[in-house]
Design a protein around this motif. Sequence first.
Motif: not given
Length: 350
Positions: A329-343
Motif C-alpha cells: 500500500v501507499v499513503k496518497s498524501d505522502r506520495m504527493f509530498t514526496d513527489l513535490f519534493d522530487r520536483y
Amino acid sequence: MSMAAMTAVVLGASGMLGGAICRRLIEDGHKVVGVSRRKPREPLPIPYLSIDLLDPADCRAKAAELSDVTHIFYAGRAPHGEGGNESVEDNLAMLVNAVEAVSAAAPGLRHVNLMHGTKYYGNHLGPYKTPAEEDDPRPGVPNFYYDQQDWISALDVPWSWSVVRPPLVFDFTPGKPRNLVSVVAAYAEIMRELGRPFSFPGTEVAYDCLAECALASHVARAAVWMAGEPAAANQAFNITNGDIFRWSTLWPRFAAYFGLEVGPPLGISLAETMPAHAPVWDHIVAKHDIAPTPYSDIALWDYGDYVFAPTYDIIADTTKARRAGFHDVVKSDRMFTDLFDRYRAARLIP
C-alpha cells in the motif's frame, strides 16, 4: 519465496508506467528490453528497440531479437486526448501485432501482462457503481480495454495473461506535463505570485467526493507480481494505492506544503484560465533561478480539469488482489509530498 527469473520485453517503455515497470524489473534482477517509438528522455541501462506496433511486418522483423523473452509487459497506447475517446481499432491492432510477433519468435513465453485502467468501469463517463469490482458489467460504450482483454483471453496458447486496472497514476515525470503533481505545483506557485488564495479549481461537490490514485512504482510492482504469481494468472486486478481520500482533505495539506492559504472552491476551467499566466510562470522561473522549463512542459491544464471534474465518487475495490497475495500500500498524501519534493530537488519548482 523468490520469483523465477524473467527475460522481459516492456512495450511502451518510454511512458510513465512502462518506464516504472522497467525500473521494477531491473531492481528485481530480471533481464529487460524496452520497446517504444522513440527512446526515453532519460534511458535506463537496458537495450531499446524502436518498433512501429501498427506495422505487423516491422513487429515480426524486430521480434527476431526477442527470441529468449519469457514475459511481455504491454503498456503501449495509440495517441489520444483527455476525453477517453481512444482508438479501439488501433489499440487492438498494436497489441495483436506485438503479441503475435513476440510469441512466434519466443518459444519460452510464459506470461503477457496488460496495463489497462479503471476507465474499464466507465468512471470517466459519469456516476457508476462503486466500489467497482473486477467482474462488474461493462458500460455500453466502446473501450479498447474490452477488445484487448477479450482477444487475449480467447487465445488457445501455453502462456497465461493478466490485466492491471489502476486509477489515476502519478510519478516524477520531468518534461511531461500530463501529471497532476506538476499541475498542482505550478498552479500553487502562480497563485502565490498573483497574491491569490490556493483554491481548488473544481466545484464544491467535486471537492468533497471520494477519490483514489496510484503511484507508478506501486502499479509496476503489482504488474511484476501478477506476471510471476500463479494465483494471478488469467485474471484482471484493480490496483490502487490502497487508500481513498477527498480533495477537501488533501487540498489543505497541499496548501501547507506550499505555505499558502486555502480559498473556497472556484468551479473554473484551468484550461481556460491558466494559459494567460505563461508570463507569470516565466517570471517565477527567473525569480527563483529554477530550471527553465517551458510553461507547456510543466502543466497540462486540460488534464487538471479532467482530474478535478468528477462530481461523484471514484473508487475501485482492491480486495481481489490482496486475497491473491498483493498487500503493498501507499499513503496518497505522502506520495504527493514526496513527489513535490522530487520536483523541488530537481529545481523544476521553487
